[in-house]
Design a protein around this motif. Structure first.
Motif, PDB file in Angstrom:
ATOM      1  N   PHE A 167       0.935  -1.299  -0.195  1.00  0.00           N
ATOM      2  CA  PHE A 167      -0.002  -0.036  -0.107  1.00  0.00           C
ATOM      3  C   PHE A 167       0.935   1.152   0.126  1.00  0.00           C
ATOM      4  N   ALA A 168       1.916   1.389   0.889  1.00  0.00           N
ATOM      5  CA  ALA A 168       2.708   2.484   0.856  1.00  0.00           C
ATOM      6  C   ALA A 168       3.383   2.867  -0.419  1.00  0.00           C
ATOM      7  N   HIS A 169       3.937   1.468  -1.222  1.00  0.00           N
ATOM      8  CA  HIS A 169       4.636   1.826  -2.448  1.00  0.00           C
ATOM      9  C   HIS A 169       3.503   2.552  -3.412  1.00  0.00           C
ATOM     10  N   ALA A 170       2.255   1.895  -3.463  1.00  0.00           N
ATOM     11  CA  ALA A 170       1.336   2.668  -4.285  1.00  0.00           C
ATOM     12  C   ALA A 170       1.286   4.066  -4.012  1.00  0.00           C
ATOM     13  N   LEU A 171       1.061   4.411  -2.710  1.00  0.00           N
ATOM     14  CA  LEU A 171       0.928   5.886  -2.317  1.00  0.00           C
ATOM     15  C   LEU A 171       2.160   6.745  -2.531  1.00  0.00           C
ATOM     16  N   GLU A 172       3.117   6.179  -2.613  1.00  0.00           N
ATOM     17  CA  GLU A 172       4.216   7.117  -2.914  1.00  0.00           C
ATOM     18  C   GLU A 172       4.309   7.327  -4.401  1.00  0.00           C
ATOM     19  N   HIS A 173       4.068   6.470  -5.315  1.00  0.00           N
ATOM     20  CA  HIS A 173       4.054   6.461  -6.709  1.00  0.00           C
ATOM     21  C   HIS A 173       2.794   7.393  -7.173  1.00  0.00           C
ATOM     22  N   VAL A 174       1.691   7.094  -6.655  1.00  0.00           N
ATOM     23  CA  VAL A 174       0.378   7.777  -7.262  1.00  0.00           C
ATOM     24  C   VAL A 174       0.187   9.003  -6.565  1.00  0.00           C
ATOM     25  N   THR A 224     -25.196   7.987   1.053  1.00  0.00           N
ATOM     26  CA  THR A 224     -24.825   9.418   0.439  1.00  0.00           C
ATOM     27  C   THR A 224     -23.296   9.878   0.752  1.00  0.00           C
ATOM     28  N   ASP A 225     -22.673   9.135   1.559  1.00  0.00           N
ATOM     29  CA  ASP A 225     -21.240   9.725   1.877  1.00  0.00           C
ATOM     30  C   ASP A 225     -20.393   9.413   0.759  1.00  0.00           C
ATOM     31  N   ASP A 226     -19.567  10.347   0.385  1.00  0.00           N
ATOM     32  CA  ASP A 226     -18.837  10.232  -0.807  1.00  0.00           C
ATOM     33  C   ASP A 226     -17.559   9.374  -0.641  1.00  0.00           C
ATOM     34  N   ALA A 227     -17.656   8.134  -0.535  1.00  0.00           N
ATOM     35  CA  ALA A 227     -16.499   7.327  -0.152  1.00  0.00           C
ATOM     36  C   ALA A 227     -15.555   7.434  -1.346  1.00  0.00           C
ATOM     37  N   GLY A 228     -15.920   7.414  -2.405  1.00  0.00           N
ATOM     38  CA  GLY A 228     -15.129   7.583  -3.759  1.00  0.00           C
ATOM     39  C   GLY A 228     -13.967   8.832  -3.553  1.00  0.00           C
ATOM     40  N   ASP A 229     -14.565   9.995  -3.216  1.00  0.00           N
ATOM     41  CA  ASP A 229     -13.744  10.855  -2.977  1.00  0.00           C
ATOM     42  C   ASP A 229     -12.692  10.960  -1.668  1.00  0.00           C
ATOM     43  N   VAL A 230     -13.286  10.285  -0.796  1.00  0.00           N
ATOM     44  CA  VAL A 230     -12.341  10.170   0.615  1.00  0.00           C
ATOM     45  C   VAL A 230     -11.228   9.318   0.023  1.00  0.00           C
ATOM     46  N   PHE A 231     -11.567   8.032  -0.752  1.00  0.00           N
ATOM     47  CA  PHE A 231     -10.571   7.199  -0.972  1.00  0.00           C
ATOM     48  C   PHE A 231      -9.484   7.815  -2.050  1.00  0.00           C
ATOM     49  N   LEU A 232     -10.132   8.838  -3.051  1.00  0.00           N
ATOM     50  CA  LEU A 232      -9.239   9.541  -3.938  1.00  0.00           C
ATOM     51  C   LEU A 232      -8.354  10.223  -3.321  1.00  0.00           C
ATOM     52  N   ALA A 233      -8.611  11.108  -2.337  1.00  0.00           N
ATOM     53  CA  ALA A 233      -8.073  12.082  -1.464  1.00  0.00           C
ATOM     54  C   ALA A 233      -6.737  11.564  -0.770  1.00  0.00           C
ATOM     55  N   LEU A 259      -5.472   8.453  -1.829  1.00  0.00           N
ATOM     56  CA  LEU A 259      -4.536   7.897  -3.039  1.00  0.00           C
ATOM     57  C   LEU A 259      -3.692   8.736  -3.484  1.00  0.00           C
ATOM     58  N   THR A 260      -4.343  10.134  -3.957  1.00  0.00           N
ATOM     59  CA  THR A 260      -3.605  11.133  -4.582  1.00  0.00           C
ATOM     60  C   THR A 260      -3.150  11.974  -3.717  1.00  0.00           C
ATOM     61  N   ASN A 261      -3.100  12.151  -2.184  1.00  0.00           N
ATOM     62  CA  ASN A 261      -2.644  13.080  -1.315  1.00  0.00           C
ATOM     63  C   ASN A 261      -3.261  14.319  -1.612  1.00  0.00           C
ATOM     64  N   GLY A 262      -4.710  14.044  -1.884  1.00  0.00           N
ATOM     65  CA  GLY A 262      -5.627  15.251  -1.867  1.00  0.00           C
ATOM     66  C   GLY A 262      -5.686  16.037  -2.953  1.00  0.00           C
ATOM     67  N   LYS A 263      -5.111  15.570  -4.192  1.00  0.00           N
ATOM     68  CA  LYS A 263      -4.821  16.363  -5.461  1.00  0.00           C
ATOM     69  C   LYS A 263      -6.148  16.030  -6.305  1.00  0.00           C
ATOM     70  N   VAL A 264      -6.808  15.110  -6.101  1.00  0.00           N
ATOM     71  CA  VAL A 264      -7.869  14.646  -7.144  1.00  0.00           C
ATOM     72  C   VAL A 264      -9.394  14.562  -6.697  1.00  0.00           C
ATOM     73  N   ARG A 265     -10.413  14.966  -7.092  1.00  0.00           N
ATOM     74  CA  ARG A 265     -11.708  14.803  -6.965  1.00  0.00           C
ATOM     75  C   ARG A 265     -12.386  14.035  -8.089  1.00  0.00           C
ATOM     76  N   ASN A 266     -13.417  13.309  -7.773  1.00  0.00           N
ATOM     77  CA  ASN A 266     -14.032  12.497  -8.856  1.00  0.00           C
ATOM     78  C   ASN A 266     -15.466  13.163  -9.317  1.00  0.00           C
ATOM     79  N   LYS A 267     -15.815  14.381  -8.743  1.00  0.00           N
ATOM     80  CA  LYS A 267     -16.796  15.127  -9.349  1.00  0.00           C
ATOM     81  C   LYS A 267     -18.286  14.657  -9.337  1.00  0.00           C
ATOM     82  N   VAL A 268     -18.427  13.348  -8.729  1.00  0.00           N
ATOM     83  CA  VAL A 268     -19.871  12.952  -8.879  1.00  0.00           C
ATOM     84  C   VAL A 268     -20.537  12.958  -7.615  1.00  0.00           C
TER      85      VAL A 268
END
Length: 195
Positions: A111-118, A156-165, A167-176
């Motif tokens: 998991f840490a390896h993926a977080l570093e690279h993404v 209704t919780d935006d779990a996808g955006d929480v995950f993206l935040a 994964l991408t260190n807060g850089k990306v939002r999925n806009k749905v």
């Protein structure tokens, strides 16, 4: 639907409550707000349990999917938090999906390896964040309202955006946004799109 002693159970086709731009995720995280799940149905399983039956202390919840096609029941998948399997490929992914949270410490480095690279995390921050994602359990304190990611999860919780935040260190939002067809009463999932 079945109900007894304050418990309710439902299994059947309903509108898929998950909302996420899958095509944007596959397009190098270039999200347009296209909700892949907006017109999809899912075979939903809903179990309603009174909070009082869970006690007053924080509990950790997870679920697994068993496959009995080969004659024996074998764990084929498991989950508690959205999209955790994205961190893993090949044999590691299979080991994760067929494992139990008690053994998740072995996946922290992956998991840490993926977080570093993404996400561009430093190695130290990546290990710290990975350590918070594992073991994969949904934490829920019955005396507080549900709200993802700190206390359970509502539909209704935006779990996808929480995950993206994460994964991408807060850089990306999925806009749905959450679906509008959810019911206020049990089984809560909207009616199926296809009869």
């Amino acid at each position: 639907m079945t109900a007894a002693n304050g418990y309710r159970f439902f299994a059947g086709w309903r509108s898929d409550p998950f909302f996420f731009d899958v095509h944007g995720a596959k397009n190098d995280l270039q999200f347009t707000g296209d909700d892949f799940f907006a017109d999809k149905d899912v075979c939903g399983i809903v179990l309603e349990v009174p909070n009082s039956d869970l006690g007053t202390k924080r509990v950790g919840l997870w679920a697994r999917t068993l496959d009995g096609a080969g004659g024996d029941w074998v764990q084929a998948d498991r989950g508690a938090l959205p999209a955790q399997g994205v961190f893993l490929v090949g044999a590691e992914r299979n080991a994760y999906l067929t494992g139990e949270p008690v053994n998740d410490a072995r996946f922290v480095a992956v998991f840490a390896h993926a977080l570093e690279h993404v996400g561009g995390y430093t190695p130290e921050d990546a290990r710290r964040v990975a350590g918070k994602l594992l073991p994969e359990m949904m934490s829920y304190e019955p005396t507080r309202p549900a709200s993802f990611p700190s206390n359970g999860r509502t539909l209704t919780d935006d779990a996808g955006d929480v995950f993206l935040a994460v994964l991408t260190n807060g850089k990306v939002r999925n806009k749905v946004e959450a679906h509008g067809d959810l019911l206020a009463e049990f089984p809560y999932l909207g009616p199926p799109h296809k009869a």
